[in-house]
Enzyme design. Structure first.
Site, short mmCIF file in Angstrom:
data_model
loop_
_atom_site.label_atom_id
_atom_site.label_comp_id
_atom_site.label_asym_id
_atom_site.label_seq_id
_atom_site.Cartn_x
_atom_site.Cartn_y
_atom_site.Cartn_z
N LEU B 248 53.38 32.65 25.99
CA LEU B 248 53.68 32.20 27.35
C LEU B 248 55.18 32.17 27.61
CD1 LEU B 248 52.19 31.03 29.85
CD2 LEU B 248 52.75 28.77 28.94
N ASP B 249 55.62 32.86 28.66
CA ASP B 249 57.03 32.85 29.07
C ASP B 249 57.97 33.39 28.00
OD1 ASP B 249 56.19 31.78 31.42
OD2 ASP B 249 56.95 29.77 31.08
#
Lengths: 305, 305, 305, 305
Positions: B248-249
């Site tokens: 994530l990210d």
């Protein structure tokens, strides 16, 4: 300032500033926000014959917040009257429960620069000081290495080489404290000084020690952040100047800025960019501190630029 | 593009681009760096009658590194000859162990925009698309809220409201996949889409999903980073556009930028600044992707701007 | 604001602003600088029960210069008391020979946008208005072309197509004046309106007409400045937002900014860059005007940001 | 470089660069654009055993335009083979009607810095040179004043004080030419040198003299542009670095940049800002020239960064 390098312009510039500084005063204060504070301060200055040059204020919240103010004023021959003016202001200050300082701009702050091996921040400070852009009185440079001595001594600034090891750390700090007191130092600039200061420093010089460190989006921990930044392929490199507190690198932020980089930058290029942005950001933070533009509260700053 | 809003300029502009695009091709490749690659590619294009318009390359290390190349070329009636040209290039590519793509600039990429409630990124994309600055073919907008429907449908773009809950998440994704396939989507833009995509998405659309998120110096975790940023007194607010990966990210960064803020910014002002920088950074990243300027490797990007 | 496009966030945001605006007032003044002005203004507000939220001042010269002040304050139910407060302030104002205005922030300014064919500035203004970032009341759009009608009418804003020729120019202006009066317009934004306004406009709306134009280093005169800029090989493209005065493009500058360009930019790319920087700069200037942050004197501005 | 000031880092850095430079070569060329040029150059390098490190090109127009190319390559022991390689390249060059140069990166350019009284640009150049960021061989400093001598001589760089008056101008230039030849100077940097060079200079050093001057939006003519800028109330201050041609300040632009200012800046503050942006812009332009990144044609530049 003993430098005889910059004739003409800078010399005159310093003189003008000195004359201006003789009459120029600054009040910095913070207090619970309530109606009447600005009126009371400006009335006080008016009644004492002062003319307000610049007045900035900031309230964290008009209802029950904290008010911060910085007033710059001119008063004829302020230096002679400063003590009396301070005594009179006590009444105003106590009425509104202020924390406050009143200063003359006449005497540039006595400053110590700490440096290790990397000299880019030191050189920028010296350059801006020589050119009259940083109005400070550099009393000494302290380093845990003997690397930067020549450039410092050529400017007739005393250079103290105080090696720091795990064993002698306490003793080294005693020596540093002795020097700082001897020279009456009011501001310490850590210009890439790669040693952690003990809590005693923070007690003695609260909000009086400015540090610079690199910053990345996202943040990288560990020994070689530039290598991590390169591996992560970041597109900007930043730097943060802050007051030193007990929490390492977590003190009130004075200034931050960034530079763009690209995939073409290798680790060395990133470091070079980092050096550039560090010297710019540190110099800006120091300038604002020297002009009494920075107030702190709750681990953050109000910067009246 | 069905918009009939922008007469004149944009219409003509799109037409010119279309004509230019008919002959314009792009090769993107990466391979182990070794002497002769540039020569081989440019020789190939020359022998096939193409004229190189722009050629960019980047080597991670001339000794044993990886070479990345992007070549833009003109070839008369390229669209007709593309398949044949691709077949011929296989020889060159296999000689140097290349990963490669060859594309015509004639057909703008079929794009889906995902959005939740906040519309600032969506609106910027629509604006730049209308004005001809983002050359894409927006096939549909998918949202887990029904908030942004009017602005989208007024531009004659289909809007699909697909609510997502913990319970129906799998089913909702199936519905999304069906739509993405139906429309032949080549690029997914997460314009503040506040749902986490499942790993199936990343498998299906590797380096084909662009996300935007805010960035802070230092980084703040938790539900309300703008509140944390305010408490910390940061002086800059940033945004990062990246390809979505399973972390994530943490996917390859395409673009980052920042805006200055000060102590005068309350949490709402910081959010407003965040929205501004997010829409600018996302639009830039999307533009570069649409022009095939972004190559990825080792979780980072080479962006040939 | 009749737009029903942006549900949720913007709606609430406008409501909060409205409530805040009910109590929020602003004084703008200029007068010969002399001791006591700040004291008098703040004392007046204190005695009338107001709390100063922000106070900015600027003196062109503490000795014999001009003082500019902007004070933002909160006073319970200001709207009801504004007229009385104004009457009382006359005493203070006349004592110091002030030019001054006192306003409530409750009612967003009634605004007319003028546009020709190019819509990039118009669209940015509409976008920022929709998202709550520009707090104005757009009463109408006037254009000498019928190009931008759809995008305007879709937002329920009246669109008036008033062609202007050499022959009908006077008559067209009469028609425009009639509309401006009918709608009670307080601010005119020239969002790439390619007609020169007659001196009558400047008389009627002094410092109430904001224009945007491109700027170059060096300056280029003539019909196609982007072509000249391309031939000269400039590395930055700028824009300037200013109040309209009788001297074409020579009015007080409110805001300027630039974007970097390179040799890779052809004339069209330069124009695209120009459009981007124009919309950003115009929106900033308009925002500051709407918040009463801009004072003018001697053909220049004081902008309290 | 004789400086013994910066131990450690810079010293090593220069050494690495030196070793790298031994094998590193650069070709700069321009010719009528036509298919095959890139292929021919890269084929040539491949056949001669060189590995292309970076290749940039720019075409003013694929149809009948001018092509510009810069190729950086590694070739083992290039310095020994350079003359032979040049001879072989003549064939390629004549086939495509090229203007071209082939250089080794081994020897930093021999440079002369001209300065008058203001030292900000000189100091920045010296600083970046000391820190290894500007890879040049500063042979001498020439000045029409004796002001900057100490800072130059402390770095063991010869300083020549050659006063220039209307009467002795020709003679002074003869003296300058003698020195420039004696030291084999390849690049002249006018670091705020306040004398106009005669056309003989431009003949002798075409595209080899870099000047810096302030830039304003709008432009101001006359003796004191900062005063004019202050009166006009500009919001940005810029600087332009360019090659010197016979048209004063009209030569090909290498780099431009700006800094924001506000109404709070008095004339001195504007000058200070001007000095800051001048030193940054000049240093960037010099760096690009030193790395052979700048090509000129039709009074403009192609800068391959």
């Amino acid at each position: 300032m003993k430098s005889h390098q910059i004739e003409g312009v800078a010399e005159r510039c310093h003189q003008d500033k000195h004359l201006e500084g003789m009459n120029r005063g600054r009040i910095l204060l913070s207090c619970p926000d309530q109606p009447g504070v600005v009126a009371a301060v400006s009335q006080f200055l008016y009644e004492n014959g002062a003319n307000i040059i610049q007045s900035d204020q900031h309230s964290t919240d008009p209802e029950g917040g904290q008010l911060f103010m910085r007033v710059e004023f001119d008063l004829d021959q302020l230096s002679l009257h400063l003590d009396k003016l301070k005594s009179s202001f006590v009444n105003v200050a106590s009425r509104y429960d202020m924390e406050w300082e009143m200063k003359t701009a006449a005497s540039p702050k006595k400053t110590a620069i700490f440096v290790s091996k990397e000299d880019h921040c030191l050189l920028e400070l010296l350059w801006q000081w020589q050119s009259g852009e940083l109005d400070m009185d550099i009393k000494l440079v302290i380093s845990n290495h003997d690397v930067c001595r020549p450039v410092v001594e050529k400017l007739d600034i005393p250079y103290y080489y105080i090696p720091v090891t795990k064993e002698n750390k306490d003793q080294a700090e005693q020596e540093q404290f002795r020097l700082l007191e001897e020279y009456g130092v009011e501001l310490i600039i850590l210009a890439r000084y790669m040693q952690i200061l003990s809590p005693k420093y923070i007690e003695r010089y609260p909000n009086r020690i400015i540090n610079i460190h690199h910053s990345f989006l996202p943040a990288f921990v560990g020994a070689n952040p530039y290598k991590s930044a390169h591996e992560r392929g970041v597109k900007i490199i930043g730097a943060t100047a802050h007051y030193v507190t007990e929490d390492l690198d977590q003190g009130p932020i004075i200034e931050q800025d960034v530079q763009r980089v690209s995939h073409r930058y290798n680790v060395d290029d990133l470091k070079k960019t980092g050096r550039y942005i560090e010297r710019i950001v540190l110099a800006r933070a120091v300038a604002w501190h020297l002009q009494d533009r920075v107030l702190t509260y709750h681990n953050k700053t109000v910067v009246f630029t």
